[in-house]
Write a protein that holds these residues in place. Structure first.
Motif, PDB file in Angstrom:
ATOM      1  N   TRP A  23       0.843  -1.199   0.000  1.00 17.25           N
ATOM      2  CA  TRP A  23       0.000   0.000   0.000  1.00 17.25           C
ATOM      3  C   TRP A  23       0.882   1.254   0.000  1.00 17.25           C
ATOM      4  O   TRP A  23       1.981   1.243   0.537  1.00 17.25           O
ATOM      5  N   HIS A  24       0.351   2.324  -0.555  1.00 16.93           N
ATOM      6  CA  HIS A  24       0.979   3.648  -0.508  1.00 16.93           C
ATOM      7  C   HIS A  24       0.404   4.334   0.735  1.00 16.93           C
ATOM      8  O   HIS A  24      -0.724   4.810   0.720  1.00 16.93           O
ATOM      9  N   MET A  25       1.192   4.371   1.821  1.00 21.66           N
ATOM     10  CA  MET A  25       0.667   4.755   3.126  1.00 21.66           C
ATOM     11  C   MET A  25       1.274   6.057   3.629  1.00 21.66           C
ATOM     12  O   MET A  25       2.463   6.333   3.406  1.00 21.66           O
ATOM     13  N   PRO A  26       0.486   6.872   4.359  1.00 22.12           N
ATOM     14  CA  PRO A  26       1.051   8.053   5.014  1.00 22.12           C
ATOM     15  C   PRO A  26       2.028   7.620   6.115  1.00 22.12           C
ATOM     16  O   PRO A  26       1.638   6.895   7.040  1.00 22.12           O
ATOM     17  N   LEU A  27       3.274   8.052   6.027  1.00 19.69           N
ATOM     18  CA  LEU A  27       4.261   7.748   7.047  1.00 19.69           C
ATOM     19  C   LEU A  27       4.214   8.776   8.169  1.00 19.69           C
ATOM     20  O   LEU A  27       4.303   8.433   9.350  1.00 19.69           O
ATOM     21  N   GLN A  28       4.069  10.030   7.802  1.00 23.54           N
ATOM     22  CA  GLN A  28       3.961  11.096   8.794  1.00 23.54           C
ATOM     23  C   GLN A  28       3.395  12.334   8.120  1.00 23.54           C
ATOM     24  O   GLN A  28       3.410  12.465   6.897  1.00 23.54           O
ATOM     25  N   TYR A  29       2.895  13.253   8.961  1.00 27.24           N
ATOM     26  CA  TYR A  29       2.364  14.536   8.498  1.00 27.24           C
ATOM     27  C   TYR A  29       3.239  15.668   9.049  1.00 27.24           C
ATOM     28  O   TYR A  29       4.078  16.203   8.368  1.00 27.24           O
ATOM     29  N   ARG A  30       3.084  15.989  10.347  1.00 23.08           N
ATOM     30  CA  ARG A  30       3.897  17.042  10.983  1.00 23.08           C
ATOM     31  C   ARG A  30       5.224  16.511  11.507  1.00 23.08           C
ATOM     32  O   ARG A  30       6.121  17.284  11.813  1.00 23.08           O
ATOM     33  N   GLY A  31       5.321  15.193  11.658  1.00 21.75           N
ATOM     34  CA  GLY A  31       6.507  14.583  12.239  1.00 21.75           C
ATOM     35  C   GLY A  31       6.110  13.504  13.224  1.00 21.75           C
ATOM     36  O   GLY A  31       5.085  13.619  13.908  1.00 21.75           O
ATOM     37  N   ILE A  32       6.917  12.459  13.300  1.00 19.30           N
ATOM     38  CA  ILE A  32       6.553  11.301  14.123  1.00 19.30           C
ATOM     39  C   ILE A  32       6.403  11.672  15.591  1.00 19.30           C
ATOM     40  O   ILE A  32       5.435  11.281  16.253  1.00 19.30           O
ATOM     41  N   VAL A  33       7.341  12.429  16.135  1.00 17.06           N
ATOM     42  CA  VAL A  33       7.277  12.771  17.559  1.00 17.06           C
ATOM     43  C   VAL A  33       6.059  13.639  17.851  1.00 17.06           C
ATOM     44  O   VAL A  33       5.354  13.422  18.849  1.00 17.06           O
ATOM     45  N   ALA A  34       5.767  14.611  17.004  1.00 14.69           N
ATOM     46  CA  ALA A  34       4.598  15.468  17.211  1.00 14.69           C
ATOM     47  C   ALA A  34       3.309  14.654  17.162  1.00 14.69           C
ATOM     48  O   ALA A  34       2.393  14.868  17.982  1.00 14.69           O
ATOM     49  N   GLU A  35       3.223  13.712  16.239  1.00 10.85           N
ATOM     50  CA  GLU A  35       2.019  12.890  16.125  1.00 10.85           C
ATOM     51  C   GLU A  35       1.911  11.916  17.292  1.00 10.85           C
ATOM     52  O   GLU A  35       0.817  11.691  17.824  1.00 10.85           O
TER      53      GLU A  35
END
Length: 365
Positions: A23-35
């Motif tokens: 799958w083509h998946m979202p890995l991060q948006y604002r950043g892993i730590v922030a999420e």
């Protein structure tokens, strides 16, 4: 590479994509730590539509599902769900899954994305016939996970007050904007919350309503650090066909007292008769460093000797501010407090076995 039905909305939200399980998946948006922090302190939403979903309907479906699942799902009442395993004839873990009994003879089974095809074939082979039928519904539905201490408040605001009365591992189907949203009070982050399933045509509206209600969009990166802090196993890493449920501390999802036949039962009974040769343990680094899957694990006093194990998972735990990982250890080394050493670039860094899980959410009140 399969695309999520909501891929366009993820792009608009700033998602960085990566391939995962086809799958083509979202890995991060604002950043892993922030999420990660958003889920621990407020509420986040994950698109987990890559997970396999199958419906099973028909008289006697419970017994047929039981014939392939490790847990005695016939004990579930309508509106209940439970974690379970598919096992091999040798007692290994072919996959883990979640089983929801929606009505007396209507079920939803959720499989891991990486094994969704073989899992569905296994399920269909076990249940199809005599009026019972499995149907793959992954492509026609969207699945979202809403997680965090504010998750239930958000969901009540979006879906109605009925969400507030839903107990852990319970599931309900709620009317919403002319359709239905299945709400299961389950998750994979160590936080409270729910997983939602609705038809693909309504998925965008639901996603946007959750974001408007204050949920932070979160990707696979944060999902992995969250589940690791909660010491939840990931198939293909912490559990696989070479690991038994008891070694993985998952004996609680194997039912052996009902006499029902299921794949792997004989091997699991033999394994239950003696002590396990190894146990999955939680390990915390005692100095600065980032743990990664595959790093060698040594007994502290024998750091120059061959490793006793290797990490099955590893990461920096943002909530803990420390490197954390899991590994299979001889029982004598798997006790909390046991000193270990993790080899990183030729250096033996001090670590210690800690109680499972690494993180446990605060109790309400």
């Amino acid at each position: 590479m399969r695309a999520l039905a909501l891929e366009g909305l993820h792009g608009e939200a700033g998602a960085r994509f990566a391939p995962f399980a086809g799958w083509h998946m979202p890995l991060q948006y604002r950043g892993i730590v922030a999420e990660h922090t958003a889920v621990r302190t407020a509420v986040g939403v994950f698109d987990v539509s890559h997970m396999g979903r199958a419906s099973v309907e028909g008289p006697g479906a419970a017994e047929r599902i039981r014939s392939t699942a490790s847990y005695d799902v016939t004990r579930l009442s309508a509106g209940e769900g439970h974690y379970a395993l598919y096992c091999t004839e040798q007692g290994g873990i072919a996959d883990d899954l979640f089983v929801y009994r929606l009505e007396e003879e209507r079920w939803l089974i959720v499989h891991n994305a990486a094994n969704a095809g073989p899992d569905y074939e296994r399920l269909a082979a076990a249940v199809d016939g005599a009026g019972v039928r499995a149907r793959e519904v992954t492509g026609e539905t969207v699945m979202l996970a809403v997680q965090g201490p504010l998750a239930l408040d958000l969901l009540a605001g979006v879906l109605g007050d009925a969400v507030s009365g839903l107990r852990p591992r319970r599931v309900a189907e709620l009317a919403w904007r002319g359709g239905t949203v299945l709400v299961a009070r389950t998750g994979y982050t160590g936080e409270d919350g729910a997983e939602l399933v609705t038809d693909a045509g309504r998925g965008a509206e639901l996603w946007e309503a959750l974001l408007a209600g204050g949920a932070a969009p979160c990707g696979l990166g944060a999902r992995d650090t969250l589940r690791l802090e909660a010491a939840l196993p990931l198939h293909g890493h912490d559990i696989d066909v070479t690991t038994s449920p008891r070694e993985a501390r998952l004996g609680w999802v194997v039912t052996l007292d009902d006499g029902a036949a299921f794949e792997g039962r004989a091997a699991l009974e033999r394994l239950a008769a003696g002590p396990p040769a190894r146990l999955l343990a939680c390990i915390r680094l005692e100095s600065r460093g980032v743990l990664r899957e595959g790093l060698p694990v040594h007994a502290r006093e024998g750091a120059g000797a061959p490793p006793v194990s290797r990490l099955t998972s590893g990461a920096h735990g943002p909530t803990l501010g420390a490197g954390i990982g899991m590994a299979y250890l001889p029982p004598a080394l798997a006790e909390p407090g046991t000193p270990l050493a993790i080899e990183i670039r030729g250096r033996a860094l001090p670590a210690r076995v800690v109680a499972r899980p690494f993180y446990r959410r605060p109790r309400a009140g």
